[in-house]
Design a protein around this motif. Sequence first.
Motif, PDB file in Angstrom:
ATOM      1  N   ARG A 311      28.349  -0.850  22.748  1.00 46.92           N
ATOM      2  CA  ARG A 311      29.820  -0.873  22.736  1.00 46.92           C
ATOM      3  C   ARG A 311      30.378  -0.595  24.134  1.00 46.92           C
ATOM      4  O   ARG A 311      31.381  -1.187  24.543  1.00 46.92           O
ATOM      5  N   THR A 436      34.456 -12.462   8.627  1.00 51.48           N
ATOM      6  CA  THR A 436      35.013 -11.790   7.448  1.00 51.48           C
ATOM      7  C   THR A 436      34.087 -11.825   6.247  1.00 51.48           C
ATOM      8  O   THR A 436      34.463 -11.354   5.165  1.00 51.48           O
ATOM      9  N   VAL A 524      28.452  -9.754  16.618  1.00 51.14           N
ATOM     10  CA  VAL A 524      28.848  -8.994  15.433  1.00 51.14           C
ATOM     11  C   VAL A 524      27.714  -8.062  15.029  1.00 51.14           C
ATOM     12  O   VAL A 524      26.539  -8.343  15.264  1.00 51.14           O
ATOM     13  N   VAL A 527      27.109  -4.226   9.039  1.00 50.07           N
ATOM     14  CA  VAL A 527      27.497  -2.874   8.628  1.00 50.07           C
ATOM     15  C   VAL A 527      27.592  -2.808   7.105  1.00 50.07           C
ATOM     16  O   VAL A 527      27.737  -3.829   6.414  1.00 50.07           O
ATOM     17  N   ARG A 529      29.468  -2.186   3.646  1.00 47.30           N
ATOM     18  CA  ARG A 529      30.841  -2.399   3.171  1.00 47.30           C
ATOM     19  C   ARG A 529      31.029  -1.653   1.846  1.00 47.30           C
ATOM     20  O   ARG A 529      30.265  -1.869   0.892  1.00 47.30           O
ATOM     21  N   GLU A 542      30.982  -6.233  11.682  1.00 48.64           N
ATOM     22  CA  GLU A 542      31.960  -5.629  12.587  1.00 48.64           C
ATOM     23  C   GLU A 542      31.912  -6.421  13.891  1.00 48.64           C
ATOM     24  O   GLU A 542      30.841  -6.579  14.483  1.00 48.64           O
ATOM     25  N   THR A 543      33.030  -6.937  14.336  1.00 48.50           N
ATOM     26  CA  THR A 543      33.065  -7.686  15.589  1.00 48.50           C
ATOM     27  C   THR A 543      32.941  -6.720  16.770  1.00 48.50           C
ATOM     28  O   THR A 543      33.610  -5.689  16.814  1.00 48.50           O
ATOM     29  N   LEU A 544      32.081  -7.091  17.731  1.00 44.99           N
ATOM     30  CA  LEU A 544      31.811  -6.236  18.886  1.00 44.99           C
ATOM     31  C   LEU A 544      32.377  -6.784  20.190  1.00 44.99           C
ATOM     32  O   LEU A 544      32.497  -6.044  21.171  1.00 44.99           O
ATOM     33  N   TYR A 570      42.612  -9.278  15.317  1.00 44.04           N
ATOM     34  CA  TYR A 570      41.603  -9.335  16.379  1.00 44.04           C
ATOM     35  C   TYR A 570      42.258  -9.222  17.753  1.00 44.04           C
ATOM     36  O   TYR A 570      41.834  -8.435  18.603  1.00 44.04           O
ATOM     37  N   GLU A 573      43.359  -5.805  18.566  1.00 41.85           N
ATOM     38  CA  GLU A 573      42.232  -4.959  18.969  1.00 41.85           C
ATOM     39  C   GLU A 573      41.781  -5.290  20.387  1.00 41.85           C
ATOM     40  O   GLU A 573      41.406  -4.396  21.151  1.00 41.85           O
TER      41      GLU A 573
END
Length: 603
Positions: A311, A436, A524, A527, A529, A542-544, A570, A573
Amino acid sequence: MSSHADRLAALRRQLAEQSLDGFVVPLTDEHMSEYVGSYAQRLAWLTGFEGSAGSAVVLPEEAAIFTDGRYTLQVRSQVDGEHWSYQSVPETSIAGWLKEHAPEGGRIGYDPWLHRRDWVTQATEALKARGATLVAVRDNPIDRVWADRPEASKATLVVQPERLAGRSSAAKRQEIADWLTGQGADAAVLAALDSIAWTFNVRGTDVSHTPVALAYALVHADGTADLFVAGEKVTPELTQHLGNGVRLHERAAFEGALAELGGKTVAVDAERSVAAIFEALEAAGAKVVPVRDPTVLPRAIKNEAELAGHRTAQARDAVAMTRFLKWVEEQAPGGELDELTASDKLEALRREYPELKDLSFDSISGAGPNGAIVHYRSSEKTNRKLESGSLYLIDSGGQYEDGTTDITRTVAVGEPTAEMRDRFTRVLQGHIAIATAVFPKGTRGGQLDSFARRPLWEAGLDYAHGTGHGVGSFLSVHEGPQRISPPGGAFAGADEPLQAGMILSNEPGYYKAGEYGIRIENLVLVVDRQIAGAEKEMLGFETLTFSPIDRRLIVQEMLSAAELQWLDAYHAEVLAKVGPGLGAEERAWLEAQCRPLGDERNA
């Protein structure tokens, strides 16, 4: 030798001297690597092909080069069709082609240190139809005629600190030892360079864009290991880091060490180890257990330290990418900006960060029709200017000490056509469908691939590459075992169950040969849910990666309310994460790129 035709002729003369009627030339090294050091780039030297996947066969009167759909255009631009026939994989395999073309009763050579064992079995069987035989050649004929072949890298290994690796090398070796006990095996062969780098928490610079070092390893059931690496690459820091549990040997001693494993049960990965390793072990009297490299899955499932590092690396990369996109928008209208200048600028922006150690691959900087070449690499010969009314595709990434990045953006230069905007929007819809997606544990990447293709399929369109590949932690930008791609065919890994902690790319595309290419790529993370009332354990992404998507190319009316909501969220963010790292002028530009599209549609 000045021309590739001269090199082909020289190889044929050498084959005759070695009593061979043909030779198979893969694009790989002794470790089954995707990207190889300059010393091992035999296919590029012989043919001129610079892609990252391919093979060739040379016979006395004909020669063929084999590539998949990603390289259909590239191979024709780089390899002379007068001397080579173009073969498409998987429609045509080397074994199948040899079955039809090998000389009757001929001897077809191969280097057993450059091929997997299953390939040797298939080719041997195929050649029987011609009464021909496959011959293992220890003295590679290309090396005999490649007069100025580079030496293997002598760069020293560096230690990857535990704060970034997340676990000690000793802990990783013990995990492998426990696995060996469960397998009833005495030792495991590690031949893949990224497996060795991960296991021993070391990195290197022996392969361009992949921070690995040329080495082999044997890990034993007692948790100790033997590491085979050239002596000049070893430093006191490395020796201290490895400790008493790791015995160091010259890399050249590896084959001899295999011969000493007679009577032992040895685990070997048939996908990541060459045929010569199996042959040496069997000749020694070892019992070989063909099983997947025990580091593959733990390496793919990132720990908390690796995710934190990733990240951080993404945050740096996002600032560099955003600054670049602003610069392109400002420079392109002048008509003088070209592919090489653009990619050099992006590299310079990344190199402002001392944490950057290398690019993660040669940037794909494609203007206009060059953008339609999926794995295009610009050169002085092919370099194009970013012309008004065209699209520009830039696929790039960085190898930071704490993470590996990979991002693609496609931007309009001047006014895009209605067709360009339609195709771009369909690619965006496919990208959003993956971003998604929610799916039960146990789902394979091959089950998700069609999510990304549906908007294109509805218009009778498609793309000839996978939708997503795994990504390493300051390791290979293409890392298995997971993929999002059509099942079977050229895309191994589509059958691997996705697990939380895996990082993949999300990169649908569209390519119109001779005109333009489109790709939108983010990384991505898989993760968990939590879904109220769910009867199964569920996963999602999760988009990185955070960088603006060109709003000029989006047909808002084609997007559903949910798709528009995702895009606006998006971009919000992107602004929140990237904005603080920018100057006032750059931030103002980003704010304009990230303003909600929903506001415009509702106006």
